[in-house]
Scaffold this motif. Structure first.
Motif, PDB file in Angstrom:
ATOM      1  N   LEU A  95      15.199   9.974  15.735  1.00 21.01           N
ATOM      2  CA  LEU A  95      15.952  10.704  14.708  1.00 21.01           C
ATOM      3  C   LEU A  95      15.130  10.839  13.423  1.00 21.01           C
ATOM      4  CD1 LEU A  95      19.572   9.280  15.111  1.00 21.01           C
ATOM      5  CD2 LEU A  95      18.839  11.634  15.512  1.00 21.01           C
ATOM      6  N   GLU A  96      14.490   9.740  13.052  1.00 24.66           N
ATOM      7  CA  GLU A  96      13.650   9.756  11.856  1.00 24.66           C
ATOM      8  C   GLU A  96      12.436  10.646  12.067  1.00 24.66           C
ATOM      9  OE1 GLU A  96      11.196   6.617   8.982  1.00 24.66           O
ATOM     10  OE2 GLU A  96      12.526   5.847  10.551  1.00 24.66           O
ATOM     11  N   ALA A  97      11.866  10.616  13.287  1.00 25.98           N
ATOM     12  CA  ALA A  97      10.684  11.423  13.597  1.00 25.98           C
ATOM     13  C   ALA A  97      10.998  12.909  13.497  1.00 25.98           C
ATOM     14  CB  ALA A  97      10.183  11.089  14.998  1.00 25.98           C
ATOM     15  N   VAL A  98      12.151  13.311  14.029  1.00 23.56           N
ATOM     16  CA  VAL A  98      12.553  14.726  13.965  1.00 23.56           C
ATOM     17  C   VAL A  98      12.811  15.139  12.523  1.00 23.56           C
ATOM     18  CG1 VAL A  98      14.318  16.406  14.651  1.00 23.56           C
ATOM     19  CG2 VAL A  98      13.510  14.717  16.306  1.00 23.56           C
ATOM     20  N   ASP A  99      13.413  14.246  11.742  1.00 25.59           N
ATOM     21  CA  ASP A  99      13.709  14.524  10.337  1.00 25.59           C
ATOM     22  C   ASP A  99      12.415  14.703   9.539  1.00 25.59           C
ATOM     23  OD1 ASP A  99      15.622  14.860   8.229  1.00 25.59           O
ATOM     24  OD2 ASP A  99      14.997  12.914   7.464  1.00 25.59           O
ATOM     25  N   ILE A 100      11.445  13.798   9.759  1.00 23.10           N
ATOM     26  CA  ILE A 100      10.154  13.883   9.052  1.00 23.10           C
ATOM     27  C   ILE A 100       9.421  15.153   9.452  1.00 23.10           C
ATOM     28  CG2 ILE A 100       7.868  12.821   8.821  1.00 23.10           C
ATOM     29  CD1 ILE A 100       9.244  10.088   9.146  1.00 23.10           C
ATOM     30  N   ASP A 122      -3.975  -0.803  11.058  1.00 24.02           N
ATOM     31  CA  ASP A 122      -5.235  -0.233  11.554  1.00 24.02           C
ATOM     32  C   ASP A 122      -4.979   0.874  12.578  1.00 24.02           C
ATOM     33  OD1 ASP A 122      -4.146  -2.145  13.241  1.00 24.02           O
ATOM     34  OD2 ASP A 122      -6.083  -2.857  13.990  1.00 24.02           O
ATOM     35  N   ASP A 123      -4.012   0.649  13.496  1.00 25.10           N
ATOM     36  CA  ASP A 123      -3.672   1.670  14.495  1.00 25.10           C
ATOM     37  C   ASP A 123      -3.077   2.914  13.833  1.00 25.10           C
ATOM     38  OD1 ASP A 123      -4.517   0.047  16.526  1.00 25.10           O
ATOM     39  OD2 ASP A 123      -2.519  -0.752  16.976  1.00 25.10           O
ATOM     40  N   VAL A 124      -2.203   2.678  12.862  1.00 27.74           N
ATOM     41  CA  VAL A 124      -1.558   3.799  12.170  1.00 27.74           C
ATOM     42  C   VAL A 124      -2.588   4.647  11.428  1.00 27.74           C
ATOM     43  CG1 VAL A 124      -0.043   4.396  10.231  1.00 27.74           C
ATOM     44  CG2 VAL A 124       0.722   2.758  11.946  1.00 27.74           C
ATOM     45  N   LEU A 125      -3.515   4.007  10.734  1.00 26.62           N
ATOM     46  CA  LEU A 125      -4.541   4.740   9.995  1.00 26.62           C
ATOM     47  C   LEU A 125      -5.421   5.559  10.936  1.00 26.62           C
ATOM     48  CD1 LEU A 125      -5.632   2.137   7.291  1.00 26.62           C
ATOM     49  CD2 LEU A 125      -4.512   4.338   6.896  1.00 26.62           C
ATOM     50  N   LEU A 178       0.826  -1.208   0.000  1.00 26.67           N
ATOM     51  CA  LEU A 178       0.000   0.000   0.000  1.00 26.67           C
ATOM     52  C   LEU A 178       0.860   1.258   0.000  1.00 26.67           C
ATOM     53  CD1 LEU A 178      -2.766   1.423   0.263  1.00 26.67           C
ATOM     54  CD2 LEU A 178      -2.574   1.142   2.738  1.00 26.67           C
ATOM     55  N   SER A 179       1.891   1.283   0.838  1.00 24.41           N
ATOM     56  CA  SER A 179       2.749   2.475   0.926  1.00 24.41           C
ATOM     57  C   SER A 179       3.487   2.727  -0.386  1.00 24.41           C
ATOM     58  CB  SER A 179       3.749   2.321   2.073  1.00 24.41           C
ATOM     59  OG  SER A 179       4.547   1.165   1.911  1.00 24.41           O
ATOM     60  N   GLU A 180       3.961   1.661  -1.019  1.00 27.67           N
ATOM     61  CA  GLU A 180       4.680   1.801  -2.288  1.00 27.67           C
ATOM     62  C   GLU A 180       3.746   2.320  -3.380  1.00 27.67           C
ATOM     63  OE1 GLU A 180       7.364  -0.924  -5.382  1.00 27.67           O
ATOM     64  OE2 GLU A 180       6.670  -1.779  -3.476  1.00 27.67           O
ATOM     65  N   ALA A 181       2.509   1.828  -3.380  1.00 28.58           N
ATOM     66  CA  ALA A 181       1.533   2.273  -4.378  1.00 28.58           C
ATOM     67  C   ALA A 181       1.141   3.730  -4.143  1.00 28.58           C
ATOM     68  CB  ALA A 181       0.291   1.379  -4.323  1.00 28.58           C
ATOM     69  N   LYS A 208       1.046  14.072  -4.874  1.00 31.79           N
ATOM     70  CA  LYS A 208       0.161  15.229  -4.785  1.00 31.79           C
ATOM     71  C   LYS A 208      -1.113  14.917  -4.006  1.00 31.79           C
ATOM     72  CE  LYS A 208       1.917  17.040  -9.142  1.00 31.79           C
ATOM     73  NZ  LYS A 208       1.615  17.294 -10.558  1.00 31.79           N
ATOM     74  N   LEU A 209      -1.373  13.634  -3.830  1.00 31.13           N
ATOM     75  CA  LEU A 209      -2.564  13.208  -3.093  1.00 31.13           C
ATOM     76  C   LEU A 209      -2.233  12.723  -1.690  1.00 31.13           C
ATOM     77  CD1 LEU A 209      -4.523  11.268  -5.863  1.00 31.13           C
ATOM     78  CD2 LEU A 209      -5.203  13.413  -4.803  1.00 31.13           C
ATOM     79  N   PHE A 210      -1.132  11.972  -1.563  1.00 26.64           N
ATOM     80  CA  PHE A 210      -0.786  11.361  -0.286  1.00 26.64           C
ATOM     81  C   PHE A 210       0.543  11.924   0.218  1.00 26.64           C
ATOM     82  CE2 PHE A 210      -3.064   8.139  -2.878  1.00 26.64           C
ATOM     83  CZ  PHE A 210      -4.251   8.134  -2.152  1.00 26.64           C
ATOM     84  N   PRO A 211       0.521  12.700   1.310  1.00 27.98           N
ATOM     85  CA  PRO A 211       1.752  13.317   1.827  1.00 27.98           C
ATOM     86  C   PRO A 211       2.784  12.279   2.244  1.00 27.98           C
ATOM     87  CG  PRO A 211      -0.213  14.225   2.889  1.00 27.98           C
ATOM     88  CD  PRO A 211      -0.652  13.039   2.112  1.00 27.98           C
ATOM     89  N   ASN A 212       4.044  12.683   2.226  1.00 29.27           N
ATOM     90  CA  ASN A 212       5.151  11.814   2.625  1.00 29.27           C
ATOM     91  C   ASN A 212       4.979  11.263   4.028  1.00 29.27           C
ATOM     92  OD1 ASN A 212       7.097  11.032   0.842  1.00 29.27           O
ATOM     93  ND2 ASN A 212       8.292  12.905   1.016  1.00 29.27           N
ATOM     94  N   LEU A 213       4.488  12.116   4.931  1.00 29.27           N
ATOM     95  CA  LEU A 213       4.280  11.710   6.317  1.00 29.27           C
ATOM     96  C   LEU A 213       3.337  10.521   6.390  1.00 29.27           C
ATOM     97  CD1 LEU A 213       4.477  12.090   9.390  1.00 29.27           C
ATOM     98  CD2 LEU A 213       2.651  13.794   9.207  1.00 29.27           C
ATOM     99  N   LEU A 214       2.220  10.601   5.684  1.00 24.98           N
ATOM    100  CA  LEU A 214       1.235   9.511   5.686  1.00 24.98           C
ATOM    101  C   LEU A 214       1.828   8.241   5.102  1.00 24.98           C
ATOM    102  CD1 LEU A 214      -1.693   8.456   6.026  1.00 24.98           C
ATOM    103  CD2 LEU A 214      -2.156   9.328   3.718  1.00 24.98           C
ATOM    104  N   VAL A 215       2.540   8.364   3.983  1.00 21.54           N
ATOM    105  CA  VAL A 215       3.125   7.190   3.321  1.00 21.54           C
ATOM    106  C   VAL A 215       4.148   6.508   4.230  1.00 21.54           C
ATOM    107  CG1 VAL A 215       4.493   6.405   1.352  1.00 21.54           C
ATOM    108  CG2 VAL A 215       2.718   8.133   1.007  1.00 21.54           C
ATOM    109  N   ASN A 216       4.995   7.314   4.877  1.00 20.80           N
ATOM    110  CA  ASN A 216       6.004   6.749   5.790  1.00 20.80           C
ATOM    111  C   ASN A 216       5.361   6.050   6.977  1.00 20.80           C
ATOM    112  OD1 ASN A 216       8.183   7.645   4.258  1.00 20.80           O
ATOM    113  ND2 ASN A 216       8.303   9.609   5.309  1.00 20.80           N
ATOM    114  N   MET A 217       4.298   6.629   7.508  1.00 19.42           N
ATOM    115  CA  MET A 217       3.596   6.032   8.636  1.00 19.42           C
ATOM    116  C   MET A 217       2.911   4.725   8.236  1.00 19.42           C
ATOM    117  SD  MET A 217       4.088   7.799  11.353  1.00 19.42           S
ATOM    118  CE  MET A 217       2.764   7.392  12.463  1.00 19.42           C
ATOM    119  N   ILE A 218       2.336   4.696   7.050  1.00 27.58           N
ATOM    120  CA  ILE A 218       1.695   3.471   6.554  1.00 27.58           C
ATOM    121  C   ILE A 218       2.742   2.386   6.345  1.00 27.58           C
ATOM    122  CG2 ILE A 218       0.562   2.464   4.521  1.00 27.58           C
ATOM    123  CD1 ILE A 218      -1.190   4.952   4.408  1.00 27.58           C
TER     124      ILE A 218
END
Length: 404
Positions: free
Chosen positions: A289-294, A147-150, A118-121, A127-137
């Motif tokens: 570290l990743e959280a601060v970067d994102i 389910d928790d992440v969504l 799903l994240s790769e797709a 332009k529709l799905f922000p980087n933050l959402l994709v990384n979290m998924i």
């Protein structure tokens, strides 16, 4: 930003040998072929239609913030109810009204059938799905907690939507009143003042310097209105170009934070967003570290972005996240102290969540105060502009009446 769906003309055959011709909208040629294969068609010719007549163009964002929040909430509910991912995407693609999102979900469903995550797709539709959402998924897929992440992301973007609405509500009013002031001024100078100018000219009396200045301004506006408009457009263009340069944008963002009254409001909105984002990421087990970067990438203000990157470097040196923040004027003691306590207690996500709630409430109060403060100022400003022009007409009128 513009969002494009490309139209393709194709020729294909069904299994029974029947020839089929048609047009199909898709993100790219590969995805168009996949979609046609899903329809059990044997494609032997496909070409892109380059004409703008065959493209849907969306000016601005392809999906509104509230529609995006609704989509995430529905997606989260379906997955949380035990519905399979593929079925959830197909259900959403049939009931969503937004065309770009609907078509993207249809394509994502096809890619998932091929074994793509799903994240790769989703990453194919930035332009529709922000980087933050994709990384979290992606994180949710790896941990088996999609389910928790969504659900967290639905909560997060809902808060962000409310935050944007507060900022928009507070800043829209002065912008509208300012635009009205400009239009009223132009109307008076172009249509009203010339009437009295002809009247004054017919009497042949010497006019006060202030009145003469307004008459000259009126004449200039009538004669060179196109230069004024072009100058306004040029100023906006230059400003946009300057904001594209990091060094200039950094200065502009810093000045914005120091503007009286408005700067404090903008500061609270930025800190609320920063703490909400960082808290959500840490709560989803994203490494700090990743959280601060994102989070730094999510922030649009360059001043905050710079401090966050310095905080990341501080963490890499084994020091506290809060050290660069303590050294910067923008971060109040509340944030730095709560971060310090969170780091020492191992509950940084909870502390940031509490800070985010505090700033969310403060922002709401600041929004009300800003509107109550700006409203009388703008009314006085608008009255002063109109009054100044009217006064320039009234002053010589008294002199004329005295001659009779």
């Amino acid at each position: 930003m513009n969002y494009f769906m490309t139209m393709y003309a194709y020729k294909a055959k069904r299994n029974d040998g029947t020839l089929v011709k048609g047009k199909l909208e898709s993100q790219d040629k590969k995805e168009a072929l996949i979609e046609l294969e899903q329809l059990n068609l044997i494609v032997y010719s496909i070409k892109e239609l380059n004409s703008a007549l065959y493209k849907d163009i969306y000016i601005g964002k392809p999906i509104k913030s509230k529609d995006f929040v609704l989509f995430l909430r529905q997606f989260s509910t379906l997955i949380d109810s035990g519905i399979l991912l593929l079925d959830a995407l197909e259900i959403l693609s049939k009931q969503i009204d937004n065309k770009p999102l609907r078509e993207a979900l249809e394509q994502i469903a096809l890619q998932i059938k091929e074994g793509i995550s799903l994240s790769e797709a989703m990453r194919k539709y930035p332009k529709l799905f922000p980087n933050l959402l994709v990384n979290m998924i992606q994180s949710g897929e790896a941990s088996g907690r999609l389910d928790d992440v969504l659900k967290r992301m639905a909560d997060y973007y809902e808060k962000q939507h409310r935050l944007k609405q507060k900022v928009s509500t507070a800043l829209t009013y002065p912008a509208v009143v300012g635009a009205m002031a400009i239009m009223i001024t132009i109307f008076l100078l172009v249509f009203i003042v010339p009437i009295f100018a002809d009247l004054f000219l017919s009497f042949g009396e010497e006019l006060p310097a202030y009145t003469q200045f307004v008459l000259n301004l009126s004449e200039t506006t009538q004669r060179y209105w196109w230069i004024i408009i072009l100058s306004g457009i040029l100023v906006v263009y230059i400003f946009k170009e300057l904001t594209k340069r990091e060094s200039t944008a950094f200065i502009i963002d810093g000045i914005l934070l120091k503007v009286p009254v408005v700067g404090m409001f903008v500061q609270k909105s930025i800190l609320a967003r920063m703490t909400q984002t960082l808290s959500s990421l840490l709560n989803s087990s994203v490494p700090i570290l990743e959280a601060v970067d994102i989070t730094s990438n999510v922030m649009s203000n360059r001043v905050v972005k710079k401090v966050l990157l310095e905080s990341k470097q501080s963490l890499e040196r084994g020091e506290s996240l809060s050290i660069p923040m303590k050294q910067h004027w923008m971060f109040p003691n509340l944030i730095t102290q709560m971060i310090t306590v969170g780091e020492s207690s191992g509950a940084l996500d909870e502390m940031l969540h509490k800070v985010a709630e505090v700033y969310d409430r403060e922002l709401e109060e600041a929004s009300d105060k800003l509107q109550s403060l700006i409203e009388p100022i703008l009314i006085v400003f608008l009255s002063a502009i109109v009054g100044a022009i009217v006064l320039s007409i009234i002053i010589p009128m008294f002199s004329l009446f005295e001659t009779f």
